[in-house]
Design an enzyme around this catalytic site. Sequence first.
Site, PDB file in Angstrom:
ATOM      1  N   GLU B 281      49.870  42.422  35.305  1.00 33.37           N
ATOM      2  CA  GLU B 281      49.131  43.141  34.266  1.00 33.37           C
ATOM      3  C   GLU B 281      49.543  44.615  34.226  1.00 33.37           C
ATOM      4  OE1 GLU B 281      45.057  41.945  34.271  1.00 33.37           O
ATOM      5  OE2 GLU B 281      44.461  43.468  32.825  1.00 33.37           O
ATOM      6  N   GLU B 284      52.821  44.789  32.664  1.00 33.32           N
ATOM      7  CA  GLU B 284      52.672  44.534  31.229  1.00 33.32           C
ATOM      8  C   GLU B 284      52.194  45.802  30.506  1.00 33.32           C
ATOM      9  OE1 GLU B 284      49.693  41.642  30.341  1.00 33.32           O
ATOM     10  OE2 GLU B 284      50.177  41.559  28.214  1.00 33.32           O
ATOM     11  N   GLU B 363      36.997  28.002  32.004  1.00 38.35           N
ATOM     12  CA  GLU B 363      38.363  28.538  32.008  1.00 38.35           C
ATOM     13  C   GLU B 363      39.331  27.535  32.642  1.00 38.35           C
ATOM     14  OE1 GLU B 363      39.809  32.819  33.328  1.00 38.35           O
ATOM     15  OE2 GLU B 363      40.117  31.412  34.977  1.00 38.35           O
ATOM     16  N   GLU B 368      45.691  25.445  28.633  1.00 37.78           N
ATOM     17  CA  GLU B 368      46.776  26.367  29.009  1.00 37.78           C
ATOM     18  C   GLU B 368      46.914  26.466  30.524  1.00 37.78           C
ATOM     19  OE1 GLU B 368      44.089  27.515  27.221  1.00 37.78           O
ATOM     20  OE2 GLU B 368      44.846  27.698  25.183  1.00 37.78           O
TER      21      GLU B 368
END
Lengths: 421, 583
Positions: B281, B284, B363, B368
């Site tokens: 992250e 990113e 989740e 995914e």
Amino acid sequence: MSKKVCFITRNFGKYDPDSLKSYESIGGFTALRKALKMDGNEIADVLAANGVQGRGGAAYDMGKKWRQAREVKGEHKCVVCNADEGEPGTFKDRELLTNDPFQLLEGMIIAGWSVGADNGYIYMREEYSHLRPRLLSAIAQCEEAGYLGDNILNSGLNYRIHLYSGAGAYVCGEGSALSESIEGKAGRPRMKPPFIKQCGVFHLPTCVNNVESLSLVPPLLLDDEGYYKSQGTEDCPGTKMISVSGNVKNPGVFEVPFGITIREIVYDLAGGMENPEYPLRLVQLGGASGRICAPSQLDTPYTYKGMRQADLTAIGSGAVLVVDERTSVIGFLRMTQEFFSHESCGQCTPCREGNRHIAMLLDKIAAGEHTQKDVDTLKKFADIMSCASLCGLGETAQSALLSAMKRFPEVFAVKEEVAVR
Amino acid sequence: MSNTVHLTINHLPLEVPAGTRIIEAAKMLNIDIPHLCYHPDQTIKAHCRMCMVEVTGQRKLLAACSTVVWEGMEVFTDTKKVYDAQVGVLDLILADHKQNCLSCARNGNCELQKLCRRFNRLLPELPDISSNEPLRIDNPSIVRDPSKCVKCGRCVKVCAEVQGCAALTASNRSGDFKITTAFDLPMDQTDCVLCGQCSLVCPVGAIVEVDNTNDVVRAIQDPRKHVVVQVAPSVRVGLGDEFGMEAGAIVTGKMVTALKMLGFDKVFDTNFSADLTIMEEGSELLDRIKNGGKLPMITSCSPGWVTYMEKQHPELCDNLSTAKSPQGMFGAVVKTYYAQKMGWDPHDIVSVSVMPCTAKKYEASRPELGRDGYRDVDYVLTTRELAKLIRYEGLDLSVLPESEFDSPLGIGSGAGAIFGATGGVMEAALRTAYEVYTGQTLPRLEFEAVRNDVNAIKEATIDLNGTPLKVAIANGLKNAEEIIRRVESGEADYIFIEIMACPGGCIGGGGQPIGTNNAVRDARIKALYELDKSLPLRKSHDNPEIKTIYEEFFGAPLSHRSHELLHTHYHARPKKHDFSHLK
């Protein structure tokens, strides 16, 4: 003392209720012109001097209410006309709305001036939707003529009136549920404090008055001779609109002086019992939330104090429901209970759950299968509802039952075969 | 006007600040007035009417929760009238409450049960009129049992006032009055984000998590399965509550011992994958800044928040970090890198996570988060469910010896630990981003400016050695909504935003022990920062196991393999979840 009087109803039939011009031709809006020259407190003083108590049921001192409403600080304030008239057996406001809508509007404008409000709301029960066109037209005519809008009659008062129809819930006659309903929410009462006077419609300071209370204001302001005060009794002057229904010959709406007896209401005004073969069993006063009057109490004077002393509902909504011997006491109580079981909003435990259990116990009593323990339980939970509910609905839902337990104890007596079981 | 008020409660005099309510004043005398709808973190409802007390001069009883004290007030909490009313109200509630206590998830920590014990209700007076409405199991996270609901309205309040979702509401009236969703729709067709805050405030067992403890026990008992477990940072500062320990007690070592005794083959630390999340992250973020990517970038670790975004603000899909949450990353790593390392078939691995969260159950079910027909995380247990397993095993956590996580995937830095607290992900990311961006060592590790309070928003500008970085942190979805408003109105130009759905962050998650309130949340936040301080390793990029996994497997952050396993994508959900893939 005359049994029927004409004070608040003085305009009935005298003018065309669809025409402002017609209302003006009989002196309409003279009271408003007079009021606009007075200070708001002076107007409240007139109400107080006449000993006016609110006509909605709670019998709150109206002069005090207006003075408090005036004292509450707020950039915007509201006046609400409570035209929910939901108490079963009450229909006097309907007469006022039908026959004299302009007097009500005039009273509302005076209220706005007195308490410093800029908006008035009429909260009318769904069942009166046939009266909507008349009221909307009356409001429009008043706006056109400058009785509503900005700078009314050059007084500097800016005030508008809005008409709002409820969806039919009894509890919406309660001030905070009514406020929620006007706001577009489900009509469930709020906890108090804050009180409506500080935080009502749209969370603004709000002064809620009954149709009859507001309609009383214009004639009172013009009553220079003191006619109103000359009516009624010394400790309870004035007149009152009552709705008489049930097993009487001439049911209807009457304006009576305070102090008249219940007997006079039933036997003189309403023409006595519908069928002489069936004598009077009980009278319920003040609507479904009212206490029950036994035949022995018929000579009670119809005043706040007199009724209170007789352990009866002090006027309340002005409903007088006369029941003859064709209906049993327990049958009557079950009917009243059915009403409350339907109308409880369900938020608070005592009312939501209490009504259900009381309904079951009444069924048991009606079937004659109850024990003394059942009667004790009934009393216990009726008391809990009265002292622990969130709003006035739960508080008064068991008035009929609790008064019946006092006045008709034989109804609750345990049958011998059950007792020995 | 005086700022204090004098009153007596049961003849005992006391002085309290003006504006105090009777129930709070009584607490100062250590009198606990019975209550069900009152909750210290919520606005007053005054619905249950359990807390009725007598006040001299008042005709009716008054609700202690809603009545503000006045000068000279005389309160009585134990008169016959009060007792009759309180017991009567309790009996009324009991009669409408399905009393299958022995098979209730809240058996033992039910507030109604406690009241019955307190009032010694051996022979309740009223017949059972409870409803026969069936359980509502319509999503992977939350089960509702309308037959147990006491209509206190706490869940409605937390959903509307803290989370701004208003998925739960009151409907009908009188005996039909009930707490449900709009139009009685299944939760997945409402604005519910499955955060589980409702289950945390419910006084009874009317809203509980979907229980997966039996699935996990069965997996452990299956000799063919490698059952591995990861534990989120917030669990170690919450679990102790279930065993009578002080709020905020750090029980990492005891918890690991318990998990090993329970029979998990490997006990790993989600703090490890929190560090991995920071690597991805943080990179990113720097990449987006450098290459003109979509900004502000918003964190994506909180599944309640992700669902909220997907349902309410799908226009923000590209603003969310594509990095998976630590749970998601861990699941992917276990069934690829670790499976390879151990020579296990990923189909033989049962990957369990222990989370402070009910939304994590959902989740883990997202398509995914899995590949080749298996889920990366097979079962998610809440902190509460882990406590159940520990009790099942017959252990008392508070007296267990301490042990260490298994390695690799068992080392986590302090940066990973503070992931559980609001502002923690931000701080962890800043520790790494600063050093990677500037190439210099941080002069001071603590970024106090981004440490946030419970139910609050915090804004800060961080100096990355000359480059200002505007950031914002929010916890509680109502606060998240405010942040979004500021961004979308152009009022604020943040570069990086951290959002956690639950008040206080994950430490206050919907899967934490019953009794979690804002005071407890404060204690847990403090504990996580203490834990961070006590660790030798406090920056994610210094974690040796992280260095190893990049050397052996991923190459570098944002590599092709990272993208394949550690990143994900989001999509608009027009207020209707599709859980058909679960069937």
